[in-house]
Write a protein that holds these residues in place. Sequence first.
Motif, short mmCIF file in Angstrom:
data_model
loop_
_atom_site.label_atom_id
_atom_site.label_comp_id
_atom_site.label_asym_id
_atom_site.label_seq_id
_atom_site.Cartn_x
_atom_site.Cartn_y
_atom_site.Cartn_z
N THR A 34 -23.22 43.29 22.80
CA THR A 34 -24.87 43.15 22.65
C THR A 34 -25.31 42.35 23.96
N LEU A 35 -24.88 41.35 24.20
CA LEU A 35 -25.22 40.56 25.28
C LEU A 35 -25.39 41.19 26.46
N TRP A 36 -24.25 42.24 26.73
CA TRP A 36 -24.25 43.16 27.95
C TRP A 36 -25.30 44.08 28.11
N ALA A 37 -25.22 44.81 26.94
CA ALA A 37 -26.26 45.95 26.54
C ALA A 37 -27.77 45.50 26.91
N ARG A 38 -28.08 44.24 26.22
CA ARG A 38 -29.30 43.79 26.48
C ARG A 38 -29.69 42.72 27.40
N VAL A 39 -28.88 42.43 28.19
CA VAL A 39 -29.05 41.19 29.27
C VAL A 39 -28.44 41.40 30.59
N CYS A 40 -26.90 41.28 30.51
CA CYS A 40 -26.19 41.07 31.73
C CYS A 40 -26.07 42.27 32.47
N GLN A 41 -26.35 43.41 32.20
CA GLN A 41 -26.12 44.77 32.88
C GLN A 41 -27.38 44.76 33.96
N TYR A 42 -28.48 44.50 33.26
CA TYR A 42 -29.84 44.22 34.11
C TYR A 42 -29.86 43.08 35.10
N ASN A 43 -29.40 41.75 34.56
CA ASN A 43 -29.65 40.58 35.19
C ASN A 43 -28.84 40.55 36.58
N GLN A 44 -27.53 40.59 36.37
CA GLN A 44 -26.48 40.94 37.73
C GLN A 44 -26.76 39.71 38.79
N LYS A 45 -26.84 38.61 38.20
CA LYS A 45 -26.79 37.40 38.97
C LYS A 45 -25.45 36.56 39.02
N PRO A 46 -24.99 35.87 40.17
CA PRO A 46 -23.75 35.38 40.10
C PRO A 46 -23.98 34.23 39.39
N GLY A 47 -22.70 33.92 38.82
CA GLY A 47 -22.42 33.01 37.53
C GLY A 47 -22.68 33.32 36.17
N CYS A 48 -22.86 34.52 35.95
CA CYS A 48 -22.91 35.00 34.57
C CYS A 48 -21.49 35.11 34.26
N ILE A 49 -21.54 34.31 32.94
CA ILE A 49 -20.08 34.28 32.19
C ILE A 49 -19.82 35.55 31.31
N ASN A 50 -20.47 36.72 31.69
CA ASN A 50 -20.21 37.88 30.33
C ASN A 50 -20.01 39.24 31.45
N LYS A 60 -21.72 49.98 21.47
CA LYS A 60 -22.22 50.85 20.61
C LYS A 60 -23.82 50.96 20.82
N SER A 61 -24.36 52.05 20.34
CA SER A 61 -25.73 52.38 20.42
C SER A 61 -26.36 51.29 19.69
N SER A 62 -26.08 50.57 18.61
CA SER A 62 -26.54 49.61 17.69
C SER A 62 -26.76 48.27 18.58
N ASP A 63 -25.94 48.21 19.92
CA ASP A 63 -26.04 46.91 20.60
C ASP A 63 -27.05 47.03 21.61
N ARG A 64 -27.64 48.01 21.57
CA ARG A 64 -28.91 48.20 22.69
C ARG A 64 -30.00 47.70 21.79
N TYR A 65 -31.03 47.27 22.89
CA TYR A 65 -32.21 46.86 22.11
C TYR A 65 -33.13 48.04 21.51
N GLN A 66 -33.68 47.93 20.26
CA GLN A 66 -34.45 49.01 19.61
C GLN A 66 -35.73 48.35 19.43
N SER A 67 -36.63 49.01 20.02
CA SER A 67 -38.20 48.67 19.71
C SER A 67 -38.49 49.22 18.44
N ASP A 68 -39.49 48.28 17.98
CA ASP A 68 -40.20 48.59 16.83
C ASP A 68 -41.19 49.72 16.96
N ARG A 69 -41.53 49.89 18.16
CA ARG A 69 -42.67 50.82 18.33
C ARG A 69 -42.40 52.27 18.09
#
Length: 69
Positions: A34-50, A60-69
């Motif tokens: 979940t952390l990777w799908a929502r944050v880490c894959q986009y952040n890509q900064k040195p020092g990330c522990i994930n 899984k598809s449920s790990d990705r951010y789901q907008s309420d809109r």
Amino acid sequence: MSIQTCPVCGVKILQIIGGDRVIFSAGTPGTRATLWARVCQYNQKPGCINQNKDAIGEIKSSDRYQSDR
């Protein structure tokens, strides 16, 4: 149990038997996937522990951010 805090995003990862739990600043706890799908894959900064694909596991598809809109 041990706790790691990512110096990049500040999220806490609890290392527990049966799998890691990620504590986000808002919302329910999740997994490393979940952390990777929502944050880490986009952040890509040195020092990330994930960045270890083996520890992240299947995303899984449920790990990705789901907008309420």
